[in-house]
Design an enzyme around this catalytic site. Structure first.
Site, short mmCIF file in Angstrom:
data_model
loop_
_atom_site.label_atom_id
_atom_site.label_comp_id
_atom_site.label_asym_id
_atom_site.label_seq_id
_atom_site.Cartn_x
_atom_site.Cartn_y
_atom_site.Cartn_z
N ASP A 1 -65.47 -20.50 44.37
CA ASP A 1 -64.84 -21.07 45.55
C ASP A 1 -65.74 -22.13 46.16
O ASP A 1 -66.93 -21.88 46.43
CB ASP A 1 -64.62 -19.92 46.55
N GLU B 1 -63.88 -24.61 41.67
CA GLU B 1 -62.81 -25.02 42.57
C GLU B 1 -63.38 -25.99 43.59
O GLU B 1 -63.70 -25.63 44.71
CB GLU B 1 -62.21 -23.79 43.29
#
Lengths: 674, 674
Positions: free
Chosen positions: A392, A421
């Site tokens: 993330d 990401e």
């Protein structure tokens, strides 16, 4: 740099007799600072300039070794014109490799070439034979360990020195002599390329994967309670039937209570609001704990094993940040940045503050301990069977940290896959890929027009990026409901699915929001979902007749059955005369198999026109008919040459995925296609 | 490489807190292995990517130093969009430089930007002021050596901490505070680019020169005897009148007798044949001797001094090879390759042998001594006042040898210029340029059509080549009478002269064969001169009315008077609708001065048509008239916009060299142009 230092040193260069130049070795990423990436079963095609002063022939080899090899392995390079040389390294094992190139003067080949010219010109070549005999004798010395070869070489040398001219000539020109000489090259003054280049060979899934993202708490079959990991088990057949091989969960850790966000990201959470899974950590534990509402570590390990039965791997989310209630905040306050009033700096994007999230401070004097601890988190889940991590927002953590962490983890577990990401500026995204991420989210999510898609995918697949940046294409995520999906209805979902699954070897969807064509934004102009699953538990109508699940299953099957769709760098665009229709193809090695995709980018109108195939790239004969077999609709078309007509209807047939069936033979009135 | 080793080492990186990435620094040649070249007075524009994780502002500086500098000098970089940063380094001194880039997090700028957003959003910023005060105090510590600045910073810090909000805000946002903070950056965790890049700054003549090649033995005013160095003195006014600044002599050393070649390269020389000057060495001496027929060392030094009065430099030929009579052959037989029959291997290009030339063997075990001796030759002539060397066939000598020799010579004498006469494969030519040659012969000699010229010169001036490869354009040489010159008559000579002198900042002609339009080949299809001066003494008709000397003088004056013609990388091609007419322009820095060249490439026919100027690159307003002043013919044309008509007549007006005179003002009925 070495040679520059040399220039200023005023010293005679130590390798003055190494006359061969080895330069421009490719592929390499940033002058060899970072590793090139391949997947197992690929071949690495290495190219290099190799040349010398004067007219002597040169020869070259690629040297390569796996991290576990003791010594270099060698493969001969072959000339590719204009002083360029080439070699294909087969890559049957995963892991880290090094490779470099060596070149040297090939005196025997030079001698033999010159000799032929002199013989053709009718010159006396007695002394040339003596020169050749010396070269053979020298090779015999180098062949000392292979007695038979050495003896043979000496015998030939004697023949060259002999008085029988016909025999000398025969030996001088014999191919077997040349072949033997190739086995014992004179590498005394060989030049080795100045750098050892790095290569990472990943397992196949790093280069070819279909991801399905789901919130475990929304997997309950019972509308009266949230889902658990056990409920996820029951969902496996559904996911497997769609053909996904990677099941990715948002964080499954305990969620903080302090400053918890309510439905639709409201500042104050109600007592029943479950909070965002990315606000990690509570009194119940942090990054190595499982939210008790979801289950236990045992449940998790059971799920991993169960998924494996369906050939599905579980991917976890590495969100390296803390809720204010995370145990780290108490145990390691020094890992966070403190403000002058003594409070910890929360995440911010001024003027916005995210009070439920504390970022780590990677400039803390305790950065080594922090880094080690975060690596321990990864190792913890690896020990529980996880081999895929979706990371993330990696772009908000220090880049050297990732380079170290991924390198270290993959040294021990080369099979681990990290997906970055990072939706941020291009150079930051690509640096993360260079730092070691196996796959990367992309701008695909926002590229809709033919021009946008063509430009972006040519950049991804035709530039240096293809050496290290593996795109993973997502039409939607829990954070992103693109405008195209909001307004384009069901056809928009179909279009984006087909593009993601065929433009990219790696792709994923956030479901069931995707297959159920959820398209309501929180507010007009916003890109977020209304009633986002990030802040509440959902109960989906998994078997809605509106679901795209059968289409998804078909597309994933097409991907598995056609090897050309397992790669990215083989993408080629073809012209169409309609700006709303995109056409591209992918072919497997040696054109063994080819797929042509034609997609209507307009979710509202039927679009027709003519396409103009680049037949050269497809290896198709302009004068032969071939069969275009639509793997989506099942229809077969007889196409001829470059120009062919198409008509694509958004609701029923927005795209073709055409398998090219080449003409095999004609038998009486029948044509056969392979 | 460093970071790759890091990955495999399993160690925590030592610079984990250096969050800034500095990458893709340009210019650089072959990953920084070789030096970029510039001439004095140029600016080096350095670019680099500089970025970090997250949202912090970054800052960067170029660090550079001359070889004689003790420390780095620093210049700030400025953002150029998309994480790219730029800086211009002025280069007032010749010599060797190093440069690199440093980047760091600019915490104050980050803080100030965030603060403004919060103030604009009406948030309370009390604690932000305290954060800022800390930053100012830290800067005060770094400013310890500048007491006044330190005191000022502390005073501002106190104001930020004070209770008067208006005052805090004023200090926080004051430009003078930001400017002061820029002077004391926090570089604790700065990232320095991994390489120090090399730059060579040459004197102006390395980048802008007009060469005249002449055989001294053909400079006699008396047809009954060969010319001498004294005769060359008498030729200086003639050469100076044509505007040449570099006078290059083929080798002036004693010529070997053994296997001497006769007229037209006949195998057996007659008793009066003088031999080729490139067969260097006899009982009278070798590379440091002067052929007694030409004169003495004193004569040579006198000529060098006399030439200087005409602003002409003497360039000598470095032909590192020996006649069989060269003293080296006796003194250092080990410097040559020996054949099995005991003879020395002569130069060869099988099946041809060159019995009058012995090449050195750069793989000899005595290669160090050989290299040192050849350097001594260069130093010998430097001591006699020579600073320019044209190197004969450098591609047949070892490349590491050149890199060492040129580096070492230029370390002591950075003003020395080496011109590489390598007509060989492109990669070898460019490697020689990288090895240090200041200028290089080119394929211009054989590029005649518009497409050929455009392709080749775009490659030279628009690719990486422009960083290190300085073209020197020769329409003819003693070895090369191109087919175009053979068949195209006088117009062909004019065309090739204009192209050479305006496409290239460096150019040269082999005279008087050139200005007298000598065009007889040895035989049809051959590229060599009939009765080549290489093998015989010539007595030229220097003042023939057919001579191009006045045109040459005019063109060299145009070159000197228009700074845009002193550079190569400023070349831009423009379209014409006639494939026989080429058009290109050069502009000086900031478009201060622009020249447009239009040239008819057809020596036989008048060609007319329309040109289509790229007005953007010329900085011309499409709606304004400008004056095109033909510096060759003197005519002035009023041109308007991009499309303009031309007509070029081979014999009388094959080309225009148009100076662009921009519109200054209109006064009543008159237009003025600058």
């Amino acid at each position: 740099m070495a040679s520059c230092l040399l220039i200023s040193s005023g010293m005679v260069p130590p390798d003055g007799r190494s006359r061969v130049v080895v330069e421009h070795v490719r592929p390499q990423v940033d002058d060899g600072e970072f590793a090139v990436k391949r997947t197992v079963g690929d071949a690495l095609i290495v190219e290099s300039d190799i040349f010398a002063d004067g007219h002597d022939a040169v020869a070259g080899e690629v040297l390569y070794r796996h991290a576990l090899d003791e010594d270099w392995r060698r493969l001969p390079m072959t000339p590719a014109g204009n002083d360029r040389w080439r070699c294909e390294i087969p890559l049957p094992e995963i892991g880290r490799y090094r490779y470099t190139v060596e070149g040297w003067i090939d005196r025997f080949t030079s001698w033999r070439g010159d000799l032929i010219k002199r013989i053709d010109a009718g010159q006396a070549v007695r002394i040339e034979y003596l020169v050749g005999a010396e070269l053979l004798d020298q090779a015999a010395t180098r062949a000392a360990d292979a007695e038979a070869d050495a003896a043979q070489l000496r015998e030939w040398a004697a023949a060259l020195r002999g008085t029988e001219v016909a025999m000398s000539k025969q030996v001088a020109l014999a191919d077997e002599v040349a072949a033997m000489m190739e086995r014992y090259p004179d590498r005394r003054f060989a030049t080795r390329y100045g750098k050892e280049l790095a290569l990472v060979v990943d397992r196949e899934k790093a280069g070819f994967s279909a991801w399905y993202e789901v919130f475990p708490r929304s997997c309950s079959p019972d509308a009266s309670r949230p889902g658990t990991l056990r409920d996820c088990e029951a969902r496996l057949p559904y996911i497997a039937a769609m053909g996904f091989d990677t099941l990715y969960f948002p964080p499954i850790h305990p969620i903080g209570q302090t400053a918890r966000k309510g439905k639709n990201n409201r500042i104050a959470a109600g007592p029943d609001d479950p909070g965002s899974p990315w606000a990690i950590g509570s009194a119940e534990g942090g990054h190595t704990a499982i939210d008790p509402k979801l289950g236990t570590l045992d449940d998790f390990e059971r799920l991993v094993a169960k998924a494996a039965e369906f050939e599905i791997e579980i991917a976890l989310d590495l969100a390296f940040q803390c809720s204010p209630d995370h145990p780290y905040v108490r145990q390691h306050p020094e890992w966070f940045r403190r403000r002058p009033d003594g409070t910890i700096q929360c995440a911010q994007n001024p003027p916005k503050n995210y009070e439920d999230i504390f970022p780590f401070d990677f400039e803390t004097p305790q950065w080594r301990e922090l880094s080690e601890e975060l690596k321990n988190v990864v190792m913890f889940w690896i020990a529980r069977g996880v081999r895929i991590f979706r990371v993330d927002n990696p772009h908000t953590k220090a880049l050297p940290f990732w380079e170290w962490l991924i390198g270290d983890v993959k040294d021990r577990h080369p099979e681990v896959i990290f997906l970055a990401e990072a939706f941020t500026r291009p150079k930051v995204m690509y640096r993360l890929a260079k730092a070691g991420f196996s796959q990367s989210y992309t701008y695909f999510t926002w590229r809709n027009s033919k021009q946008e898609l063509t430009d972006y995918f040519r950049q991804l697949t035709e530039t240096e990026l293809r050496e290290f940046n593996r795109p993973n294409l997502w039409p939607n995520t829990p954070d992103i409901l693109s405008e195209f999906l909001q307004v384009g209805g069901r056809a928009a979902f179909v279009i984006r699915l087909i593009l993601a699954a065929t433009l990219g070897a790696n792709y994923g969807i956030y479901g069931p929001a995707f297959e159920l064509c959820e398209n309501a934004p929180r507010e007009p102009g916003a890109e977020e979902y209304l009633d986002s699953e990030k802040y509440e538990v959902k109960h989906w109508d998994w078997d809605s007749p509106r679901s795209l699940k059968d289409l998804i299953a078909r597309i994933n099957r097409i991907r598995r059955e056609n090897p050309s769709l397992r790669r990215d760098a083989n993408l080629r665009f073809h012209e169409t005369d309609n700006p709303s229709v995109i056409c591209y193809s992918k072919s497997s090695a040696g054109l063994a198999e080819t797929v042509i995709v034609l997609c209507n980018l307009d979710p509202f109108h039927t679009q027709s026109g003519w396409l103009n195939l680049d037949l050269g790239s497809l290896g198709l004969d302009p004068n032969r008919t071939f069969q275009a077999h639509d793997l989506l609709g099942g229809a077969r078309y007889l196409w001829h040459g470059a120009r062919n007509y198409f008509e694509l209807v958004p609701e029923t047939r927005p795209a073709h995925i055409m398998k090219v069936r080449r003409w095999v033979r004609t038998e009486r009135d029948f044509d056969y296609y392979l």
